[in-house]
Design a protein around this motif. Structure first.
Motif, mmCIF file in Angstrom:
data_model
loop_
_atom_site.group_PDB
_atom_site.id
_atom_site.type_symbol
_atom_site.label_atom_id
_atom_site.label_comp_id
_atom_site.label_asym_id
_atom_site.label_seq_id
_atom_site.Cartn_x
_atom_site.Cartn_y
_atom_site.Cartn_z
ATOM 1 N N ALA A 260 0.852 -1.198 0.000
ATOM 2 C CA ALA A 260 0.000 0.000 0.000
ATOM 3 C C ALA A 260 0.876 1.231 0.000
ATOM 4 O O ALA A 260 2.036 1.196 0.418
ATOM 5 C CB ALA A 260 -0.923 0.017 1.227
ATOM 6 N N VAL A 261 0.312 2.325 -0.488
ATOM 7 C CA VAL A 261 0.928 3.647 -0.368
ATOM 8 C C VAL A 261 0.021 4.476 0.518
ATOM 9 O O VAL A 261 -1.166 4.657 0.213
ATOM 10 C CB VAL A 261 1.097 4.316 -1.747
ATOM 11 C CG1 VAL A 261 1.547 5.764 -1.589
ATOM 12 C CG2 VAL A 261 2.090 3.540 -2.611
ATOM 13 N N TRP A 262 0.559 4.950 1.631
ATOM 14 C CA TRP A 262 -0.212 5.831 2.498
ATOM 15 C C TRP A 262 0.082 7.271 2.096
ATOM 16 O O TRP A 262 1.201 7.595 1.686
ATOM 17 C CB TRP A 262 0.135 5.576 3.960
ATOM 18 C CG TRP A 262 -0.440 4.264 4.434
ATOM 19 C CD1 TRP A 262 0.047 3.019 4.164
ATOM 20 C CD2 TRP A 262 -1.623 4.072 5.196
ATOM 21 N NE1 TRP A 262 -0.762 2.060 4.725
ATOM 22 C CE2 TRP A 262 -1.792 2.679 5.374
ATOM 23 C CE3 TRP A 262 -2.555 4.936 5.767
ATOM 24 C CZ2 TRP A 262 -2.864 2.144 6.081
ATOM 25 C CZ3 TRP A 262 -3.616 4.397 6.491
ATOM 26 C CH2 TRP A 262 -3.764 3.017 6.637
ATOM 27 N N ALA A 263 -0.931 8.110 2.182
ATOM 28 C CA ALA A 263 -0.807 9.492 1.721
ATOM 29 C C ALA A 263 -1.270 10.437 2.820
ATOM 30 O O ALA A 263 -2.419 10.346 3.271
ATOM 31 C CB ALA A 263 -1.628 9.714 0.453
ATOM 32 N N GLY A 264 -0.375 11.315 3.238
ATOM 33 C CA GLY A 264 -0.711 12.266 4.285
ATOM 34 C C GLY A 264 -1.242 13.553 3.699
ATOM 35 O O GLY A 264 -0.491 14.428 3.314
ATOM 36 N N SER A 265 -2.585 13.650 3.617
ATOM 37 C CA SER A 265 -3.209 14.856 3.070
ATOM 38 C C SER A 265 -4.695 14.795 3.350
ATOM 39 O O SER A 265 -5.305 13.719 3.330
ATOM 40 C CB SER A 265 -2.973 14.951 1.564
ATOM 41 O OG SER A 265 -3.575 16.117 1.039
ATOM 42 N N SER A 266 -5.302 15.946 3.595
ATOM 43 C CA SER A 266 -6.749 15.960 3.808
ATOM 44 C C SER A 266 -7.495 15.729 2.499
ATOM 45 O O SER A 266 -8.571 15.139 2.479
ATOM 46 C CB SER A 266 -7.176 17.284 4.441
ATOM 47 O OG SER A 266 -6.740 18.372 3.663
ATOM 48 N N LEU A 267 -6.918 16.217 1.393
ATOM 49 C CA LEU A 267 -7.544 16.067 0.081
ATOM 50 C C LEU A 267 -6.486 15.637 -0.927
ATOM 51 O O LEU A 267 -5.437 16.267 -1.034
ATOM 52 C CB LEU A 267 -8.164 17.397 -0.374
ATOM 53 C CG LEU A 267 -9.369 17.897 0.429
ATOM 54 C CD1 LEU A 267 -9.608 19.372 0.146
ATOM 55 C CD2 LEU A 267 -10.608 17.098 0.083
ATOM 56 N N ILE A 268 -6.755 14.563 -1.649
ATOM 57 C CA ILE A 268 -5.829 14.078 -2.668
ATOM 58 C C ILE A 268 -6.561 14.108 -4.001
ATOM 59 O O ILE A 268 -7.624 13.484 -4.143
ATOM 60 C CB ILE A 268 -5.368 12.642 -2.379
ATOM 61 C CG1 ILE A 268 -4.834 12.522 -0.953
ATOM 62 C CG2 ILE A 268 -4.301 12.207 -3.378
ATOM 63 C CD1 ILE A 268 -4.502 11.112 -0.552
ATOM 64 N N PRO A 269 -6.053 14.813 -5.008
ATOM 65 C CA PRO A 269 -6.726 14.847 -6.313
ATOM 66 C C PRO A 269 -6.945 13.428 -6.845
ATOM 67 O O PRO A 269 -6.021 12.598 -6.847
ATOM 68 C CB PRO A 269 -5.745 15.632 -7.187
ATOM 69 C CG PRO A 269 -5.002 16.507 -6.226
ATOM 70 C CD PRO A 269 -4.858 15.687 -4.979
ATOM 71 N N SER A 270 -8.162 13.153 -7.288
ATOM 72 C CA SER A 270 -8.503 11.796 -7.713
ATOM 73 C C SER A 270 -7.637 11.269 -8.857
ATOM 74 O O SER A 270 -7.351 10.062 -8.884
ATOM 75 C CB SER A 270 -9.989 11.710 -8.079
ATOM 76 O OG SER A 270 -10.337 12.651 -9.073
ATOM 77 N N PRO A 271 -7.166 12.106 -9.820
ATOM 78 C CA PRO A 271 -6.298 11.540 -10.858
ATOM 79 C C PRO A 271 -5.014 10.921 -10.304
ATOM 80 O O PRO A 271 -4.514 9.935 -10.849
ATOM 81 C CB PRO A 271 -5.987 12.745 -11.749
ATOM 82 C CG PRO A 271 -7.142 13.673 -11.547
ATOM 83 C CD PRO A 271 -7.509 13.510 -10.110
ATOM 84 N N LEU A 272 -4.486 11.478 -9.218
ATOM 85 C CA LEU A 272 -3.293 10.909 -8.602
ATOM 86 C C LEU A 272 -3.607 9.548 -7.992
ATOM 87 O O LEU A 272 -2.845 8.582 -8.153
ATOM 88 C CB LEU A 272 -2.746 11.853 -7.531
ATOM 89 C CG LEU A 272 -2.327 13.253 -7.966
ATOM 90 C CD1 LEU A 272 -1.768 14.037 -6.779
ATOM 91 C CD2 LEU A 272 -1.296 13.192 -9.079
#
Length: 480
Positions: A260-272
């Motif tokens: 898995a890749v965890w992402a620290g952000s409240s909002l992540i653009p869906s294309p990413l």
């Protein structure tokens, strides 16, 4: 509870740093020697502050654990700040000592001289200092980490994490991510933020796993790490995700070791997110802030591909409420053992019930999961309607010619506020206002459509990468 690595994993690798391999047994020795050096040679005592200025380095991790043993505090400085900004932070916290690496030696020397602070090179932490160990003053309620907020609305504040806060966050984050001793964690985000330090790095060390530490992020170094070191987990943010996806090595990179890749952000653009999902890698969002550990709400791997846009459910031991709900949207309030209670030196961070008011706005779905829609201070109120910039930005980001965008409010005589959007176009593209309006019309309500457009080469951002919407409004006003 005092904060410390899992020293029971004596012969296992704790930190891989380039060609260097540090076992848990060696890490324990490094921590003990550093604590002795700080205590006996530099006079560091409980409640003292020690600043760190440098790239990601095992020495910073050793320094944190050594200070925890002494009962003192680490103040990591953001290397992206200007010297005047460092001076302001140092003036607030008055550290007794500044520790630095080779790369930042001159900058550290200059800052220490300007502020009257003693200086210590990281390698000197391991110098012999007699046979006497430092006394153990580690206590759960002792503050151990000072991390400054971004200061987008005023003077930055130092969130004061206690040892109990960090220990709880290590426990919560490891449980939610299912980090075990067999895991290999690729850390490439800066350790001067709680994201890089506390979401995976400290939890991994607390669980006896291996941390693969990179001095800094670069796409090539990241791909080399994935292919050679074979990590099982990593933490990214939208900017680094985009840098990886846009890189020529993306399509052919071997990412098979990652679960898995965890992402620290409240909002992540869906294309990413969708680009990683297309490679078979679930993107697991982590929501939190400098004050909340930051492990507060998380989207687990088994739900990641069906809940794109959600930041998931509250982590174990974390209580989340929505305050002042209107039209299903309210401010995120968090209470948990990893939430700081005070800012330096003695300013309350939470309300009387122990809840931290994040300033973020969210919706809660029927299944209990949360989706962040924006910041309360960024809310646009036009003709009595609440408009969240993130709704516009997420729709606009789907246009292939849009590299970056940010929505913001501007004064309007008829509506009170009107929607404006700043757009950075991809190189070689010249999409115009009418084309982007047509793109948005089928995706958002008419009253949310932008009335003003601002074309820029780059969005103004803080040192933490947050868009400065107030600056966008000033630029638009200046252009008339």
């Amino acid at each position: 509870m005092a904060v410390a690595p899992d020293l029971n994993s004596h012969d296992a690798i704790a930190i891989a740093y380039g060609d260097r391999r540090i076992t848990y047994g060696e890490l324990a020795q490094l921590i003990a020697r550093a604590a002795a050096k700080l205590w006996h040679a530099r006079g560091v005592r409980p409640q003292d502050r020690v600043a760190w200025l440098g790239a990601n380095d095992p020495a910073q991790i050793v320094l944190l654990f050594a200070l925890a043993r002494i009962g003192a505090m680490l103040l990591p400085l953001n290397t992206r700040l200007a010297p005047a900004e460092w001076d302001a932070l140092l003036a607030q916290c008055a550290p007794k000592l500044m520790v630095h690496d080779n790369t930042w030696a001159q900058a550290a020397s200059d800052a220490a001289q300007r502020n009257g602070i003693d200086l210590l090179h990281a390698r000197e932490l391991q110098d012999a200092c007699g046979t006497s160990a430092a006394p153990d003053h580690a206590e759960g309620d002792a503050p151990v980490l000072l991390v400054f907020t971004s200061g987008t609305t005023g003077r930055p504040k130092a969130a004061m994490h206690t040892q109990a806060n960090l220990a709880a966050n290590m426990r919560i984050a490891a449980q939610m991510q299912r980090i075990e001793r067999s895991d290999r964690i690729a850390t490439m985000l800066p350790l001067f933020h709680v994201g890089g330090l506390c979401i995976q790095t400290l939890p991994a060390l607390g669980a006896g796993a291996q941390v693969i530490l990179l001095p800094r992020f670069s796409p090539d170094d990241a791909f080399d790490c994935f292919e050679r070191e074979r990590p099982t987990l990593t933490l990214q943010v939208p900017a680094t995700m985009k840098a990886l996806i846009d890189h020529p090595r993306w399509q052919g990179a071997d990412l098979s070791s990652l679960r898995a890749v965890w992402a620290g952000s409240s909002l992540i653009p869906s294309p990413l997110v969708e680009a990683f999902h297309a490679r078979g890698l679930p993107v697991c969002n982590v929501y939190g802030s400098t004050e909340t550990g930051p492990f507060s709400i998380a989207l687990p791997p088994d739900k990641a591909m069906e809940k794109v846009g959600s930041c998931g459910w509250p982590a174990p031991e974390v209580k989340v409420l929505l305050g002042h709900v209107k039209d299903g949207v309210g401010e995120v309030l968090v209470r948990a053992p990893n939430v700081v209670q005070r800012y330096w030196p003695d300013e309350p961070a939470c309300d009387a019930q122990g809840f931290f008011h994040t300033g973020d706005l969210a919706r809660q779905d029927a299944d209990g999961s949360f989706s962040i829609v924006g910041r309360a201070k960024d809310l646009i109120i036009s003709g009595g309607e609440n408009i969240h910039p993130a709704e516009i930005e997420q729709a606009l980001a789907l246009h292939p010619d849009v590299l970056e965008c940010a929505a913001f409010g501007v004064a309007d005589a008829q509506w009170g506020e009107a929607v404006a959007v700043a757009v950075v176009r991809r190189p070689g593209n010249a999409c115009a206002e009418d084309e982007l309006l047509a793109h948005l019309q089928s995706r958002i309500a008419r009253y949310k459509l932008p009335r003003r457009w601002l074309w820029l080469d780059a969005l103004p951002k803080t040192a933490l990468g947050k868009v400065q919407r107030g600056e966008l409004a000033r630029i638009l006003q200046a252009r008339g």
